[in-house]
Design a protein around this motif. Structure first.
Motif, PDB file in Angstrom:
ATOM      1  N   THR A  36       0.826  -1.201   0.000  1.00 26.74           N
ATOM      2  CA  THR A  36       0.000   0.000   0.000  1.00 26.74           C
ATOM      3  C   THR A  36       0.863   1.254   0.000  1.00 26.74           C
ATOM      4  OG1 THR A  36      -1.783  -1.155   1.163  1.00 26.74           O
ATOM      5  CG2 THR A  36      -1.817   1.250   1.236  1.00 26.74           C
ATOM      6  N   LEU A  37       1.882   1.282   0.859  1.00 22.01           N
ATOM      7  CA  LEU A  37       2.740   2.467   0.933  1.00 22.01           C
ATOM      8  C   LEU A  37       3.571   2.636  -0.338  1.00 22.01           C
ATOM      9  CD1 LEU A  37       3.871   2.374   4.664  1.00 22.01           C
ATOM     10  CD2 LEU A  37       1.994   3.644   3.607  1.00 22.01           C
ATOM     11  N   GLN A  38       4.028   1.540  -0.912  1.00 21.65           N
ATOM     12  CA  GLN A  38       4.785   1.621  -2.170  1.00 21.65           C
ATOM     13  C   GLN A  38       3.882   2.163  -3.283  1.00 21.65           C
ATOM     14  OE1 GLN A  38       8.157   0.712  -2.262  1.00 21.65           O
ATOM     15  NE2 GLN A  38       8.114   1.757  -4.210  1.00 21.65           N
ATOM     16  N   ALA A  39       2.677   1.627  -3.382  1.00 21.91           N
ATOM     17  CA  ALA A  39       1.759   2.012  -4.453  1.00 21.91           C
ATOM     18  C   ALA A  39       1.261   3.450  -4.320  1.00 21.91           C
ATOM     19  CB  ALA A  39       0.570   1.056  -4.490  1.00 21.91           C
ATOM     20  N   THR A  40       1.239   3.975  -3.103  1.00 20.30           N
ATOM     21  CA  THR A  40       0.716   5.327  -2.894  1.00 20.30           C
ATOM     22  C   THR A  40       1.826   6.371  -2.756  1.00 20.30           C
ATOM     23  OG1 THR A  40       0.535   4.950  -0.506  1.00 20.30           O
ATOM     24  CG2 THR A  40      -1.437   4.506  -1.864  1.00 20.30           C
TER      25      THR A  40
END
Length: 147
Positions: free
Chosen positions: A41-45
């Motif tokens: 989630t953090l990578q994608a956002t």
């Protein structure tokens, strides 16, 4: 999303496009799954600098639920903002609540989760989850900010 997440001032105003949730069984392997979910989630956002601290904190929060709460399932919630994220681990045990120790001795293998969360996060806490007038669970959350 439950209405209690809206009660935390760190999450207002709510934007549905920034809320992610993982529902999982409360088992020994769930901490790894939670780390993968939060990391992705953090990578994608666009928040890769928060991944390491988020993984440590979410692992400890999930481990506490698995070890201490008498529940079969939990959820991991991630709210993403431009320069910060709030991650929460929610369970359905309203009775057994986390308590923090101020220090841990060198040989202690347990009791460091909230100490680590305090050191790694900008803020952290515990919110009760309500259904009307009844407490139905708790949410341990932490906020990480871009430096």
């Amino acid at each position: 999303m439950s209405s209690t997440m809206l009660n935390d001032p760190r999450t207002a105003p709510y934007n549905p496009a920034t809320f992610y949730e993982l529902a999982a069984p409360a088992t020994a392997t769930t901490a790894r799954l939670a780390r993968q979910f939060v990391c992705g989630t953090l990578q994608a956002t666009g928040h890769p600098s928060l991944i390491d601290d988020a993984c440590v904190c979410v692992s400890d929060a999930v481990a506490n639920v698995v070890q201490h709460a008498r529940v079969s399932a939990l959820s991991v919630e991630v709210i993403v903002r431009p320069y910060r994220v709030v991650v929460a681990v929610r369970d359905g045990d309203p009775v057994r609540r986390p308590y923090g120790r101020l220090t841990a001795k060198a040989g202690d293998e347990r009791g460091r989760g909230l100490i680590l969360m305090n050191k790694l996060s900008h803020a952290f806490g515990v919110n009760l989850v309500w259904d009307g007038l009844h407490v139905v669970g708790k949410r341990v959350w932490f906020e990480l900010r871009e430096r």
